[in-house]
Design an enzyme around this catalytic site. Structure first.
Site, PDB file in Angstrom:
ATOM      1  N   GLY A 111     -13.501   7.640  -8.403  1.00  4.75           N
ATOM      2  CA  GLY A 111     -12.119   7.840  -8.834  1.00  4.75           C
ATOM      3  C   GLY A 111     -11.080   7.540  -7.780  1.00  4.75           C
TER       4      GLY A 111
ATOM      5  N   THR B 118      -8.043   6.017  -6.245  1.00 13.85           N
ATOM      6  CA  THR B 118      -6.884   5.375  -6.855  1.00 13.85           C
ATOM      7  C   THR B 118      -5.943   4.756  -5.826  1.00 13.85           C
ATOM      8  OG1 THR B 118      -5.663   7.464  -6.882  1.00 13.85           O
ATOM      9  CG2 THR B 118      -6.901   6.891  -8.872  1.00 13.85           C
TER      10      THR B 118
ATOM     11  N   HIS C  94      -8.268   8.169   2.808  1.00 13.90           N
ATOM     12  CA  HIS C  94      -7.597   9.460   2.927  1.00 13.90           C
ATOM     13  C   HIS C  94      -8.625  10.553   2.725  1.00 13.90           C
ATOM     14  CE1 HIS C  94      -7.229   7.826  -1.153  1.00 13.90           C
ATOM     15  NE2 HIS C  94      -7.391   9.069  -1.598  1.00 13.90           N
TER      16      HIS C  94
ATOM     17  N   CYS D  39       0.848  -1.206   0.000  1.00 12.40           N
ATOM     18  CA  CYS D  39       0.000   0.000   0.000  1.00 12.40           C
ATOM     19  C   CYS D  39       0.877   1.247   0.000  1.00 12.40           C
ATOM     20  CB  CYS D  39      -0.918  -0.012   1.221  1.00 12.40           C
ATOM     21  SG  CYS D  39      -1.770   1.549   1.487  1.00 12.40           S
TER      22      CYS D  39
HETATM   23  P1  5GP Z   1      -7.840   9.305  -4.678  1.00 12.29           P
HETATM   24  O1  5GP Z   1      -7.999   9.478  -6.159  1.00 12.29           O
HETATM   25  O2  5GP Z   1      -7.535   7.867  -4.312  1.00 12.29           O
HETATM   26  O3  5GP Z   1      -8.961   9.882  -3.851  1.00 12.29           O
HETATM   27  O4  5GP Z   1      -6.583  10.185  -4.279  1.00 12.29           O
HETATM   28  C1  5GP Z   1      -5.285   9.729  -4.278  1.00 12.29           C
HETATM   29  C2  5GP Z   1      -4.391  10.942  -4.169  1.00 12.29           C
HETATM   30  O5  5GP Z   1      -3.081  10.507  -3.846  1.00 12.29           O
HETATM   31  C3  5GP Z   1      -4.303  11.745  -5.467  1.00 12.29           C
HETATM   32  O6  5GP Z   1      -4.741  13.080  -5.242  1.00 12.29           O
HETATM   33  C4  5GP Z   1      -2.818  11.664  -5.819  1.00 12.29           C
HETATM   34  O7  5GP Z   1      -2.325  12.867  -6.372  1.00 12.29           O
HETATM   35  C5  5GP Z   1      -2.165  11.340  -4.502  1.00 12.29           C
HETATM   36  N1  5GP Z   1      -0.936  10.590  -4.616  1.00 12.29           N
HETATM   37  C6  5GP Z   1      -0.714   9.519  -5.432  1.00 12.29           C
HETATM   38  N2  5GP Z   1       0.542   9.071  -5.253  1.00 12.29           N
HETATM   39  C7  5GP Z   1       1.110   9.871  -4.312  1.00 12.29           C
HETATM   40  C8  5GP Z   1       2.420   9.884  -3.709  1.00 12.29           C
HETATM   41  O8  5GP Z   1       3.310   9.072  -3.997  1.00 12.29           O
HETATM   42  N3  5GP Z   1       2.651  10.865  -2.789  1.00 12.29           N
HETATM   43  C9  5GP Z   1       1.691  11.774  -2.433  1.00 12.29           C
HETATM   44  N4  5GP Z   1       2.030  12.694  -1.509  1.00 12.29           N
HETATM   45  N5  5GP Z   1       0.456  11.775  -2.984  1.00 12.29           N
HETATM   46  C10 5GP Z   1       0.175  10.830  -3.904  1.00 12.29           C
HETATM   47 ZN    ZN Z   2      -2.338   1.263   3.678  1.00  8.53          ZN
END
Ligand code: 5GP
Ligand code: ZN
Length: 114
Positions: free
Chosen positions: A93, A95, A100, A4
């Site tokens: 969306g 990812t 979080h 993860c």
């Molecule tokens: P989701 O789309 O799952 O709600 O948001 C995932 C977030 O994680 C995205 O806004 C993306 O920019 C952020 N993210 C993805 N990989 C990384 C990373 O390696 N470091 C940080 N600080 N943020 C990340």
């Molecule tokens: Zn985790």
């Protein structure tokens, strides 16, 4: 969870710009910010999605939300306003499958979202 991404950030296996940390919560800047402020607030314990929360997690969820408000205050965006969002699964969306709370602000945000 060894595979993860956010557990790896929590365990310092991957670097991040850490905004806040305590025993249960970590907050760090999003790597692809959608506004002048874009912070992700995560529980240190791995939970994949909001669908996986149990009643025992209520206090933890409250901590995430209150920490988002505290960070917004620190960034000077409380009064102007900010958005706080949990994305869950495909249609939203999501990812990264470690819950979080997105804190986004510092600019005017459109509603409804896309
Ligand atoms: P989701 O789309 O799952 O709600 O948001 C995932 C977030 O994680 C995205 O806004 C993306 O920019 C952020 N993210 C993805 N990989 C990384 C990373 O390696 N470091 C940080 N600080 N943020 C990340
Ligand atoms: Zn985790």
């Amino acid at each position: 969870m060894s595979d993860c991404l956010f557990c790896k950030i929590i365990n310092r296996e991957i670097p991040a710009s850490i905004v806040y940390e305590d025993d249960r919560v970590l907050a760090f800047d999003d790597i692809n910010p959608q506004g002048p402020a874009h912070v992700l607030i995560v529980p240190k314990r791995h939970v994949a999605t909001l669908n996986d929360l149990a009643q025992d997690d209520d206090a933890m969820v409250g901590e995430l939300v209150r920490r988002a408000a505290a960070i917004a205050k620190d960034r000077g965006i409380s009064a102007g306003g900010f958005r706080s969002v949990f994305n869950t699964n495909r249609d939203a969306g999501q990812t990264v499958f470690h819950i979080h709370l997105h804190l986004i602000g510092g600019r005017s945000l459109a509603w409804p979202p896309g």
